[in-house]
Enzyme design. Structure first.
Site, PDB file in Angstrom:
ATOM      1  N   CYS A  83      30.610  -5.410 -22.368  1.00  0.00           N
ATOM      2  CA  CYS A  83      31.525  -4.982 -23.749  1.00  0.00           C
ATOM      3  C   CYS A  83      30.692  -4.728 -24.823  1.00  0.00           C
ATOM      4  O   CYS A  83      29.255  -4.841 -24.684  1.00  0.00           O
ATOM      5  CB  CYS A  83      32.402  -6.036 -24.248  1.00  0.00           C
ATOM      6  SG  CYS A  83      33.469  -6.826 -22.661  1.00  0.00           S
ATOM      7  N   MET A  84      31.225  -4.157 -25.792  1.00  0.00           N
ATOM      8  CA  MET A  84      30.118  -4.055 -26.957  1.00  0.00           C
ATOM      9  C   MET A  84      29.495  -5.010 -27.564  1.00  0.00           C
ATOM     10  O   MET A  84      28.200  -4.975 -27.700  1.00  0.00           O
ATOM     11  CB  MET A  84      31.050  -3.330 -28.347  1.00  0.00           C
ATOM     12  CG  MET A  84      30.386  -2.799 -29.312  1.00  0.00           C
ATOM     13  SD  MET A  84      31.185  -2.236 -30.796  1.00  0.00           S
ATOM     14  CE  MET A  84      31.964  -0.966 -30.329  1.00  0.00           C
ATOM     15  N   ASP A  85      30.057  -6.404 -27.708  1.00  0.00           N
ATOM     16  CA  ASP A  85      29.330  -7.524 -28.051  1.00  0.00           C
ATOM     17  C   ASP A  85      29.192  -8.708 -27.223  1.00  0.00           C
ATOM     18  O   ASP A  85      28.586  -9.580 -27.773  1.00  0.00           O
ATOM     19  CB  ASP A  85      30.422  -7.792 -29.291  1.00  0.00           C
ATOM     20  CG  ASP A  85      30.885  -6.793 -30.106  1.00  0.00           C
ATOM     21  OD1 ASP A  85      29.951  -6.234 -30.746  1.00  0.00           O
ATOM     22  OD2 ASP A  85      31.916  -6.580 -30.464  1.00  0.00           O
ATOM     23  N   HIS A 136      -2.295  16.443 -27.057  1.00  0.00           N
ATOM     24  CA  HIS A 136      -1.195  15.375 -26.447  1.00  0.00           C
ATOM     25  C   HIS A 136      -1.146  15.886 -25.106  1.00  0.00           C
ATOM     26  O   HIS A 136      -1.092  17.040 -25.212  1.00  0.00           O
ATOM     27  CB  HIS A 136      -0.052  15.317 -27.432  1.00  0.00           C
ATOM     28  CG  HIS A 136       1.060  14.154 -26.643  1.00  0.00           C
ATOM     29  ND1 HIS A 136       0.463  12.801 -26.631  1.00  0.00           N
ATOM     30  CD2 HIS A 136       2.011  14.078 -26.422  1.00  0.00           C
ATOM     31  CE1 HIS A 136       1.386  12.144 -26.200  1.00  0.00           C
ATOM     32  NE2 HIS A 136       2.427  12.606 -26.126  1.00  0.00           N
ATOM     33  N   ARG A 169      -4.546   6.523 -28.041  1.00  0.00           N
ATOM     34  CA  ARG A 169      -3.278   5.999 -28.731  1.00  0.00           C
ATOM     35  C   ARG A 169      -2.354   5.618 -27.848  1.00  0.00           C
ATOM     36  O   ARG A 169      -1.317   6.074 -27.376  1.00  0.00           O
ATOM     37  CB  ARG A 169      -2.609   7.461 -29.373  1.00  0.00           C
ATOM     38  CG  ARG A 169      -3.733   8.436 -30.248  1.00  0.00           C
ATOM     39  CD  ARG A 169      -2.817   9.620 -30.910  1.00  0.00           C
ATOM     40  NE  ARG A 169      -2.283  10.545 -29.915  1.00  0.00           N
ATOM     41  CZ  ARG A 169      -2.744  11.519 -29.341  1.00  0.00           C
ATOM     42  NH1 ARG A 169      -3.929  12.117 -29.914  1.00  0.00           N
ATOM     43  NH2 ARG A 169      -2.221  12.376 -28.465  1.00  0.00           N
ATOM     44  N   TYR A 173      37.260  -5.597 -19.249  1.00  0.00           N
ATOM     45  CA  TYR A 173      37.647  -4.403 -19.394  1.00  0.00           C
ATOM     46  C   TYR A 173      37.811  -3.799 -17.985  1.00  0.00           C
ATOM     47  O   TYR A 173      37.076  -3.798 -17.145  1.00  0.00           O
ATOM     48  CB  TYR A 173      36.873  -3.378 -20.127  1.00  0.00           C
ATOM     49  CG  TYR A 173      37.094  -3.701 -21.796  1.00  0.00           C
ATOM     50  CD1 TYR A 173      38.464  -3.973 -22.411  1.00  0.00           C
ATOM     51  CD2 TYR A 173      35.943  -4.219 -22.516  1.00  0.00           C
ATOM     52  CE1 TYR A 173      38.303  -4.074 -23.884  1.00  0.00           C
ATOM     53  CE2 TYR A 173      36.039  -4.469 -23.795  1.00  0.00           C
ATOM     54  CZ  TYR A 173      37.185  -4.127 -24.393  1.00  0.00           C
ATOM     55  OH  TYR A 173      37.280  -4.675 -25.630  1.00  0.00           O
ATOM     56  N   LYS A 224       5.931   3.987 -33.984  1.00  0.00           N
ATOM     57  CA  LYS A 224       7.082   5.058 -34.094  1.00  0.00           C
ATOM     58  C   LYS A 224       8.308   4.286 -33.514  1.00  0.00           C
ATOM     59  O   LYS A 224       8.224   3.496 -32.802  1.00  0.00           O
ATOM     60  CB  LYS A 224       6.922   6.508 -33.687  1.00  0.00           C
ATOM     61  CG  LYS A 224       6.533   6.383 -32.359  1.00  0.00           C
ATOM     62  CD  LYS A 224       5.852   7.681 -31.761  1.00  0.00           C
ATOM     63  CE  LYS A 224       5.879   7.528 -30.087  1.00  0.00           C
ATOM     64  NZ  LYS A 224       5.027   8.893 -29.548  1.00  0.00           N
ATOM     65  N   ARG A 255       5.026  21.376 -27.607  1.00  0.00           N
ATOM     66  CA  ARG A 255       5.580  20.692 -28.765  1.00  0.00           C
ATOM     67  C   ARG A 255       5.291  20.956 -29.957  1.00  0.00           C
ATOM     68  O   ARG A 255       6.076  21.954 -30.638  1.00  0.00           O
ATOM     69  CB  ARG A 255       5.552  19.011 -28.556  1.00  0.00           C
ATOM     70  CG  ARG A 255       6.518  18.427 -29.388  1.00  0.00           C
ATOM     71  CD  ARG A 255       6.768  16.994 -28.708  1.00  0.00           C
ATOM     72  NE  ARG A 255       5.707  16.119 -29.094  1.00  0.00           N
ATOM     73  CZ  ARG A 255       5.435  14.866 -28.674  1.00  0.00           C
ATOM     74  NH1 ARG A 255       6.658  14.128 -28.141  1.00  0.00           N
ATOM     75  NH2 ARG A 255       4.530  14.067 -28.939  1.00  0.00           N
TER      76      ARG A 255
HETATM   77  C1  LIG Z   1       4.298   8.628 -28.714  1.00  0.00           C
HETATM   78  C2  LIG Z   1       2.905   9.223 -28.620  1.00  0.00           C
HETATM   79  C3  LIG Z   1       1.606   8.480 -27.928  1.00  0.00           C
HETATM   80  C4  LIG Z   1       2.149   7.445 -27.425  1.00  0.00           C
HETATM   81  O1  LIG Z   1       2.860   7.574 -25.924  1.00  0.00           O
HETATM   82  P1  LIG Z   1       2.703   6.440 -25.039  1.00  0.00           P
HETATM   83  O2  LIG Z   1       3.276   7.179 -23.814  1.00  0.00           O
HETATM   84  O3  LIG Z   1       3.487   5.254 -25.493  1.00  0.00           O
HETATM   85  O4  LIG Z   1       1.177   6.032 -24.714  1.00  0.00           O
HETATM   86  C5  LIG Z   1       0.507   9.092 -28.341  1.00  0.00           C
HETATM   87  N1  LIG Z   1       0.324  10.062 -28.940  1.00  0.00           N
HETATM   88  C6  LIG Z   1       1.501  10.847 -29.372  1.00  0.00           C
HETATM   89  C7  LIG Z   1       1.273  12.016 -30.274  1.00  0.00           C
HETATM   90  C8  LIG Z   1       2.724  10.263 -29.156  1.00  0.00           C
HETATM   91  O5  LIG Z   1       3.784  11.155 -29.691  1.00  0.00           O
END
Ligand SMILES: *Cc1c(COP(=O)(O)O)cnc(C)c1O
Length: 373
Positions: A312-314, A162, A221, A265, A35, A133
């Protein structure tokens, strides 16, 4: 190509996957969350290298992110973590993404969309065991599983939760994670009692991959860990993974400033004596946080030099000291995985945030250069 680039060390990703594999043993599958463009590393390149290195699943947050992986030719299963809008379902199915289902309303909508497309859509039940969530309550899980099983166009493939607190070994934190896992196990038992198979069961993010063996189930994950950072500073010693992203640039201009002359700046930095100042074509417009102004050092030829004045920005300026050991065009390591350089974790702790935010914010203007050395 411009001087400022994010070198993405895919060989380190491979090593990090191997390190996770050693930790979790041979059985659990590995899902790589890609993601937010692979935490800023480039989702499709990370996905391809990750699958090659033994990961089985990918995960994204939006249908658009999943579509990008498919457009890049990636065929591996892709989990969709966030809940899409009803109008996104046709695209989700066309791109063969595997959604989390949090309730019957979403199950019904997905079932209808899949039936219309003539597809058998694999889905994972998402149970909220304490993250707060998205997900069904643990006591609703068995009913949801039965409902999903009753819909011909859906195929119940997995069950997930999660963890809200998985990145600390403090007693309270361990207790909170164990409580979530206990709720999850109860829900799994209830589903099994209906005669359904809970499929691929998964719960562990990076923190749990390091701390909670009882969260491994059939798949882990870990995101940030595979990108080379511990999920919290406390777990640094456990992590044993290397930063995959190295942000580099070059000195494109060098000048002498006299004692008392100001740089950038607001004139907040004033030369305490005659100094050599270098300019780096990197700024907050690339994702280098402006709040680092006055509190950051970059690595040039093996030595750290402080930035001078506001970012700065760049562009930003670096104080090369009274006598220049540095030449125009010399390479600058800003962060990540060069001996002696700051890491995204160091930057995060200066700014009271987490390394995730630092790598995610390196934006599209910075080309990603993929390397295996
Ligand atoms: C982002 C996410 C993860 C990974 O989390 P980390 O802290 O980067 O290991 C796993 N499961 C779900 C549902 C997430 O949203």
């Amino acid at each position: 190509m411009r001087a400022t680039k994010a070198l993405i060390h895919l060989d380190r990703l491979t090593k990090n996957i191997a390190a996770v594999r050693r930790r979790i043993g041979p059985e659990p599958l590995i899902c790589i969350p890609v993601k937010a463009d692979g935490y800023g590393h480039g989702a499709s390149a990370i996905a391809e290298a990750g699958i090659h290195a033994g990961a089985s699943f990918l995960a994204v947050a939006t249908v658009q992110e999943g579509a990008e992986l498919r457009e890049a030719g990636i065929a591996a299963p892709v989990l969709l973590f966030s809940c899409p809008l009803p109008e996104e379902l046709d695209e989700m199915i066309a791109y063969k993404l595997t959604p989390f289902i949090p309730d019957k309303e979403v199950a019904a909508a997905m079932g209808a969309a899949a039936a219309k497309a003539g597809a058998a859509l694999p889905v994972h039940i998402k149970i909220d065991t304490g993250m707060g969530r998205v997900g069904c309550r643990p006591e609703e899980a068995a009913g949801l599983a039965l409902y999903i099983a009753s819909l011909k166009a859906l195929r119940y493939e997995g069950t997930a939760t999660h963890l809200a607190i998985a990145d600390s070994a403090a007693q309270d934190a361990i207790r909170a994670a164990k409580k979530q896992l206990a709720r999850f196990n109860e829900a799994l038992e209830a589903i099994k009692k209906t005669g359904l198979d809970t499929g691929i069961v998964h719960a562990a993010n990076s923190g749990a991959t390091l701390l909670h063996e009882d969260a491994y189930f059939n798949m882990v994950r870990p995101g940030i860990l595979l990108y080379g950072y511990p999920p919290s500073e406390e777990l640094s010693a456990l992590a044993q993974t290397e930063p995959v992203m190295e942000l580099v640039s070059s000195i494109v201009f060098i000048k002498k400033v006299k004692k008392g002359e100001a740089v950038s700046y607001g004139g907040t930095w004033v030369a305490p004596e005659d100094r050599i100042i270098g300019t780096i074509p990197l700024g907050y417009g690339d994702g280098l946080p402006r709040r680092l102004s006055g509190d950051f050092q970059v690595l040039i030829n093996g030595k750290l030099y402080p930035l001078a004045g506001r970012i700065c920005m760049d562009q930003c300026m670096v104080d090369l000291g009274p006598a220049a050991d540095v030449n125009r065009w010399d390479k600058v390591t800003v962060f990540g995985g060069s001996e002696g350089a700051f890491s995204a974790g160091d930057i995060a702790s200066k700014l009271n945030t987490i390394p995730y935010e630092i790598t995610c914010n390196i934006n599209k203007r910075v080309p990603r250069v993929y390397t295996t050395a």
